[in-house]
Design a protein around this motif. Structure first.
Motif, PDB file in Angstrom:
ATOM      1  N   TRP A 241       0.828  -1.212   0.000  1.00  0.00           N
ATOM      2  CA  TRP A 241       0.000   0.000   0.000  1.00  0.00           C
ATOM      3  C   TRP A 241       0.860   1.258   0.000  1.00  0.00           C
ATOM      4  N   TRP A 246      -3.730   1.498  -2.931  1.00  0.00           N
ATOM      5  CA  TRP A 246      -4.691   0.512  -2.454  1.00  0.00           C
ATOM      6  C   TRP A 246      -5.079  -0.528  -3.496  1.00  0.00           C
ATOM      7  N   THR A 249      -2.758  -3.457  -3.565  1.00  0.00           N
ATOM      8  CA  THR A 249      -2.716  -3.992  -2.203  1.00  0.00           C
ATOM      9  C   THR A 249      -3.901  -4.909  -1.942  1.00  0.00           C
ATOM     10  N   VAL A 250      -5.084  -4.432  -2.248  1.00  0.00           N
ATOM     11  CA  VAL A 250      -6.285  -5.215  -1.992  1.00  0.00           C
ATOM     12  C   VAL A 250      -6.289  -6.492  -2.824  1.00  0.00           C
ATOM     13  N   THR A 251      -5.918  -6.367  -4.093  1.00  0.00           N
ATOM     14  CA  THR A 251      -5.946  -7.536  -4.986  1.00  0.00           C
ATOM     15  C   THR A 251      -4.986  -8.621  -4.520  1.00  0.00           C
ATOM     16  N   LEU A 254      -5.788 -10.029  -0.815  1.00  0.00           N
ATOM     17  CA  LEU A 254      -6.942 -10.929  -0.794  1.00  0.00           C
ATOM     18  C   LEU A 254      -6.629 -12.248  -1.477  1.00  0.00           C
TER      19      LEU A 254
END
Length: 454
Positions: A241, A246, A249-251, A254
């Protein structure tokens, strides 16, 4: 030029691996005892025998056969509420199936063998499986230690911790307990974690999830091992991040968490299916509570008792484990992530074990619940010995390790002769003084046991 110049050179077996193999083979005829003894061993073995031979999960008949039918209690489904974890049965299945196949072949050839899963050939096969899994744990630990320490130090640490801990007892003399398999699963988890630690991708998180799930399948307390990998995923997400924002980061976070979690649950699926069939629910909580096997009180853990009491405590029964655990501090200076992983795993398992009403292990040789962490103690001891070698010659360090090995060997002798309690605490003076008097007091019986294997 010699005509042999281009022939490939023959690879030599590493001295460390050769030493561990010789140790394993030399102790085998002395200590190996394939037998089913006690409710726990019946519980683990009955899953395998019942499913393969009877085609069901009703384990009451196995308990009846081995003379412990009086322990039978039943779940609402009508099946015996066997609380034993199923992964030992999973790991033993190749060995059991080979024994079953040879038995069927022998019957076809006219031999008077019974293919009922109760014969000694089956018990011998799965006992051998446990011993081999424990040996595999030692090899994985040695390979891991080699990445940080000189081969002689890695060899000494792995051999000393094995021979000074409950592992040597449970891999040879009580192999149908789950502890040898537990040590293998944890060694595989550590090895997988270490070899995939640099820029671990989603697929490698999947492999790590399988290894962690295998640990939980052997003993449910090992579910706490998921904490550190999940913390790593979170920490890497924060780093990503800060660098990329973001979106990525999220991909990635998760995806990593999903792969790790999905394969963990996949590895743990056999236990879920057994619980659903036997107890009628996917997560029965504490399956031991149904059969009176103990309860948990997480507000009042017996931390000191697990570590220092005369009731099969970790550091009193197996004193080499204390300096081995202290070795995690010099290991921290060499590799902080590895040391943090070991310390966190130890702390979480200590808390779970200490919160159980049966924290002493009931009928146990030493603090058997920490047998899975034999690789962690070996790494700590290797770090400590490497630090001490700067001032103390290796031969003196080896002599100190030999003292602890002899201490553990004498404890095994006393345990076999019932000179120390199998359950509950022993008087401290009796525990220590008896170590120096056991040979003259029982020399004839010891010789008889070694000769007659009884």
């Amino acid at each position: 030029m010699s005509k042999f110049h281009h022939l490939p050179t023959r690879r030599r077996i590493e001295p460390g691996i050769l030493t561990l193999a010789l140790m394993f083979l030399l102790l085998f005829p002395v200590l190996f005892k394939p037998w089913i003894h006690g409710a726990d061993t019946i519980g683990y073995y009955s899953w395998l025998r019942s499913l393969v031979i009877d085609g069901d999960l009703q384990t009451a008949d196995e308990f009846e056969y081995f003379g412990m039918g009086w322990l039978n209690t039943y779940a609402d489904t009508g099946l015996r509420d066997n609380p034993g974890a199923v992964d030992s049965a999973v790991l033993w299945s190749p060995w059991f199936l080979v024994a079953h196949g040879l038995t069927l072949l022998g019957r076809a050839l006219g031999l008077p063998w019974t293919a009922d899963g109760f014969g000694q050939q089956y018990i011998l096969a799965v006992s051998l499986g446990s011993a081999m899994y424990a040996f595999a744990a030692l090899l994985l630990t040695y390979r891991l230690a080699q990445d940080f320490f000189a081969p002689p130090m890695a060899t000494l640490a792995v051999a000393a911790v094995c021979l000074s801990s409950p592992l040597v007892f449970y891999m040879y003399s009580h192999p149908l307990m789950s502890h040898a398999n537990d040590a293998f699963a944890y060694a595989l988890f550590l090895f997988t974690w270490h070899r995939t630690r640099e820029q671990r991708n989603a697929a490698q998180y999947g492999l790590l999830g399988l290894a962690a799930g295998l640990c939980a399948l052997v003993r449910s307390q090992n579910a706490v091992l998921v904490v550190f990998p999940l913390l790593e995923i979170a920490c890497r997400a924060v780093q990503t991040w800060r660098r990329d924002g973001w979106g990525r980061t999220v991909t990635k976070g998760l995806l990593d968490a999903l792969c790790f979690s999905a394969t963990w649950w996949l590895a743990f699926l056999p236990q879920l299916l057994v619980w659903r069939t036997v107890f009628g629910t996917w997560l029965p909580g504490n399956p031991y509570a149904h059969s009176g096997g103990g309860t948990f009180d997480f507000l009042h853990p017996h931390l000191f008792g697990v570590l220092f009491s005369t009731n099969h405590s970790l550091f009193l029964w197996t004193p080499l484990m204390l300096p081995a655990a202290l070795g995690w501090f010099p290991l921290w200076r060499k590799d902080r992530r590895l040391a943090a992983l070991l310390v966190l795993n130890f702390a979480l398992q200590l808390y779970v074990i200490a919160s159980w009403s049966a924290w002493g292990g009931a009928a146990a040789f030493g603090q058997r619940f920490f047998t899975n962490m034999t690789p962690a103690f070996a790494l700590g001891l290797a770090a400590l010995l490497t630090t001490l070698q700067k001032r103390i010659p290796l031969r003196w360090l080896a002599a100190v390790c030999a003292f602890f090995v002899i201490w553990n060997g004498l404890l095994i002798v006393r345990y076999a002769l019932e000179d120390i309690p199998h359950c509950g605490p022993a008087p401290l003076g009796e525990l220590i003084v008896g170590q120096f008097t056991v040979l003259p007091r029982y020399l004839d019986r010891i010789i008889q046991i070694l000769l007659l294997r009884s």
